[in-house]
Design a protein around this motif. Structure first.
Motif, PDB file in Angstrom:
ATOM      1  N   PHE A   1      -5.882  -0.687   2.585  1.00 23.34           N
ATOM      2  CA  PHE A   1      -7.172  -0.084   2.942  1.00 23.34           C
ATOM      3  C   PHE A   1      -8.329  -1.060   2.753  1.00 23.34           C
ATOM      4  CE2 PHE A   1      -4.491   3.462   1.556  1.00 23.34           C
ATOM      5  CZ  PHE A   1      -4.583   4.291   2.649  1.00 23.34           C
TER       6      PHE A   1
ATOM      7  N   ASN B   1       4.287   9.201  -1.832  1.00 24.61           N
ATOM      8  CA  ASN B   1       2.855   9.089  -2.122  1.00 24.61           C
ATOM      9  C   ASN B   1       2.024   9.896  -1.112  1.00 24.61           C
ATOM     10  OD1 ASN B   1       0.293   8.360  -2.810  1.00 24.61           O
ATOM     11  ND2 ASN B   1       0.768   6.189  -3.094  1.00 24.61           N
TER      12      ASN B   1
ATOM     13  N   SER C   1      -0.964  11.002  -1.450  1.00 28.33           N
ATOM     14  CA  SER C   1      -2.388  10.657  -1.379  1.00 28.33           C
ATOM     15  C   SER C   1      -2.608   9.505  -0.403  1.00 28.33           C
ATOM     16  CB  SER C   1      -2.939  10.335  -2.767  1.00 28.33           C
ATOM     17  OG  SER C   1      -2.861   8.964  -3.019  1.00 28.33           O
ATOM     18  N   LEU C   2      -1.620   8.610  -0.305  1.00 31.61           N
ATOM     19  CA  LEU C   2      -1.733   7.517   0.651  1.00 31.61           C
ATOM     20  C   LEU C   2      -1.736   8.071   2.079  1.00 31.61           C
ATOM     21  CD1 LEU C   2       0.034   4.131   0.393  1.00 31.61           C
ATOM     22  CD2 LEU C   2      -0.028   5.279   2.571  1.00 31.61           C
TER      23      LEU C   2
ATOM     24  N   ASP D   1      -5.123   9.599   2.761  1.00 33.76           N
ATOM     25  CA  ASP D   1      -6.154   8.563   2.950  1.00 33.76           C
ATOM     26  C   ASP D   1      -6.033   7.918   4.333  1.00 33.76           C
ATOM     27  OD1 ASP D   1      -7.057   9.079   0.474  1.00 33.76           O
ATOM     28  OD2 ASP D   1      -6.230   7.267  -0.474  1.00 33.76           O
TER      29      ASP D   1
HETATM   30  C1  LIG Z   1      -0.696   5.999  -3.597  1.00 30.71           C
HETATM   31  O1  LIG Z   1      -1.629   5.574  -2.618  1.00 30.71           O
HETATM   32  C2  LIG Z   1      -2.940   5.332  -3.122  1.00 30.71           C
HETATM   33  C3  LIG Z   1      -3.818   4.933  -1.948  1.00 30.71           C
HETATM   34  O2  LIG Z   1      -4.010   5.995  -1.099  1.00 30.71           O
HETATM   35  C4  LIG Z   1      -2.905   4.241  -4.161  1.00 30.71           C
HETATM   36  O3  LIG Z   1      -4.196   4.044  -4.688  1.00 30.71           O
HETATM   37  C5  LIG Z   1      -1.939   4.624  -5.264  1.00 30.71           C
HETATM   38  O4  LIG Z   1      -1.808   3.553  -6.170  1.00 30.71           O
HETATM   39  C6  LIG Z   1      -0.546   4.951  -4.697  1.00 30.71           C
HETATM   40  N1  LIG Z   1       0.307   5.439  -5.748  1.00 30.71           N
HETATM   41  C7  LIG Z   1       1.526   4.970  -5.957  1.00 30.71           C
HETATM   42  C8  LIG Z   1       2.316   5.590  -7.046  1.00 30.71           C
HETATM   43  O5  LIG Z   1       1.986   4.044  -5.302  1.00 30.71           O
END
Ligand SMILES: *[C@@H]1O[C@H](CO)[C@@H](O)[C@H](O)[C@H]1NC(C)=O
Ligand SMILES: *[C@@H]1O[C@H](CO)[C@@H](O)[C@H](O)[C@H]1NC(C)=O
Ligand SMILES: *[C@@H]1O[C@H](CO)[C@@H](O)[C@H](O)[C@H]1NC(C)=O
Ligand SMILES: *[C@@H]1O[C@H](CO)[C@@H](O)[C@H](O)[C@H]1NC(C)=O
Length: 379
Positions: free
Chosen positions: A101, A140, A142-143, A146
């Motif tokens: 990102f 993941n 959250s990735l 995002d």
């Molecule tokens: C998951 O993705 C986010 C970015 O969206 C990153 O900041 C985070 O470290 C990631 N977590 C893992 C466990 O890889």
């Protein structure tokens, strides 16, 4: 008589010992010599004496059905209309990965700022980030969220459903040429670059405008590798198994860090890809293979870098096109490299002498510095 004989024996003995020493040093270093000297001698001899890569057409061709299997992954994210109804001078693909990102954001706010380009340079450049699927996207969440947000906000991501790994870079290359064929075939030029590359956009655009004015075709330009030998050491990132490529020299290719092709070449390369075995994982070498099949050869431009990073100096900024290995200093470099002081720094006799001297000092050092070649000091 006796003494003499002893002396001779001693002399022989010494000779024998030193021979053994040399032999054992050679044997210990042989692997080194073999990989670094013999392979280069073999590949340069092949490249410069024989220089026929006709075997590529024969050996790496596959049926269209088989070739299609390499490049037909479904799109996960796409922006088909990026180029639609626009007179695009340059479609610039940045090879990125889902998690990068920060790099993408840095590019959008510096050299990849499309509105800066149209405002200041008066042309349309489209920057598109190409990627595969994140290996840990499933774990993941959250990735993924995002990435979806970034996709909605910027509309410049193209993602296909293959694992985004180093050994899948050739799939990313196929993605770029397929996507261009489908959605941006009218772009005058196509560029591919790493996401840790700095591109001096004003210099690049000026160069491309000049080429367009002269209606240049059949163009493939970058930092050219000629007669590079395949690496046979298993522990190397670039290890090339024998059954994938058995010859002693790769075809000429440009460093994958950043290179440009004209629209007609993009179309020819796309056509070649439709009948080649794309299992070779080194994407820039595979580009060289495609070029042989398409009948295209690369041209050297001294201010396109390979692995190298630019020396930081206004006289260099005035001419540079790409520089590799930038993550944290992209914003700094963009600011200094495009500042008004750079423009015309080498104009006039004094300026010319000054910049030639500076560039000779920076680029013509006797040891290998891995930046632009010494030639750059005189252009
Ligand atoms: C998951 O993705 C986010 C970015 O969206 C990153 O900041 C985070 O470290 C990631 N977590 C893992 C466990 O890889
Ligand atoms: C391979 O085939 C293409 C198209 O058929 C041709 O243009 C090219 O010159 C050939 N290359 C070699 C090295 O024979
Ligand atoms: C490349 O991507 C494909 C499709 O996702 C996957 O099956 C394969 O394991 C990947 N190859 C490597 C070397 O990562
Ligand atoms: C493509 O090349 C690889 C490696 O050399 C080989 O294993 C594979 O069988 C080839 N694929 C086709 C369809 O010929």
């Amino acid at each position: 008589m006796l003494i003499n004989c002893r002396r001779v024996k001693k002399w022989h003995f010494l000779q024998l010992v030193s021979m053994c020493c040399v032999m054992s040093i050679l044997m210990v270093c042989w692997e080194h010599v073999d990989h670094h000297v013999v392979s280069h001698v073999k590949s340069y001899s092949y490249r410069y004496l024989i220089n026929s890569y006709a075997f590529i057409n024969k050996s790496l061709s596959v049926s269209p059905e088989e070739a299609a299997r390499f490049g037909s992954f479904p799109y996960l994210l796409n922006n088909r209309d990026v180029c639609k109804d626009k007179d695009v001078l340059l479609l610039l693909f940045v090879k990125s990965s889902p998690g990068n990102f920060k790099r993408r954001q840095a590019i959008r706010s510096t050299w990849g700022d499309e509105s800066y380009v149209s405002r200041e340079l008066g042309v349309i450049v489209k920057v598109v980030f190409a990627m595969g699927a994140n290996p840990d996207a499933l774990t993941n969440k959250s990735l993924l969220k995002d990435l979806q947000k970034e996709h909605v906000n910027h509309g410049d991501l193209v993602q296909q459903d293959f694992l985004d790994t180093f050994h899948n870079l050739t799939l990313k290359l196929l993605l770029q040429f397929h996507w261009t064929h489908e959605n941006c075939a009218h772009a005058r030029f196509l560029m591919t670059a790493d996401d840790d590359v700095f591109i001096h956009m004003p210099n690049l655009v000026r160069h491309l405008q000049d080429l367009r004015r002269r209606n240049v075709r059949n163009l493939w330009v970058g930092h050219v590798h000629r007669g590079a030998p395949p690496i046979r050491r298993r522990d190397s990132k670039y290890y090339m198994p024998f059954d994938m490529y058995q010859w002693s020299s790769y075809p000429d290719y440009t460093a994958g860090a950043g290179y440009v092709v004209s629209g007609d070449v993009a179309a020819k390369i796309y056509q070649a890809m439709l009948s080649l075995n794309a299992s070779m994982h080194i994407d820039d070498v595979f580009m060289g293979v495609c070029a042989i099949a398409a009948g295209v050869s690369p041209q050297e431009h001294v201010y396109f870098s390979g692995e190298g990073k630019t020396p930081y100096h206004p006289c260099i900024y005035e001419k540079m096109i790409t520089s590799h290995g930038h993550e944290d200093d992209i914003r700094y470099l963009w600011k200094v490299a495009t500042s008004p002081e750079v423009e015309g720094i080498s104009s006039g006799l004094v300026g010319k002498l000054y910049c030639t001297a500076v560039k000779m000092m920076l680029l013509c050092k006797p040891y290998f510095t891995n930046t632009y070649a010494c030639m750059g000091a005189f252009t």
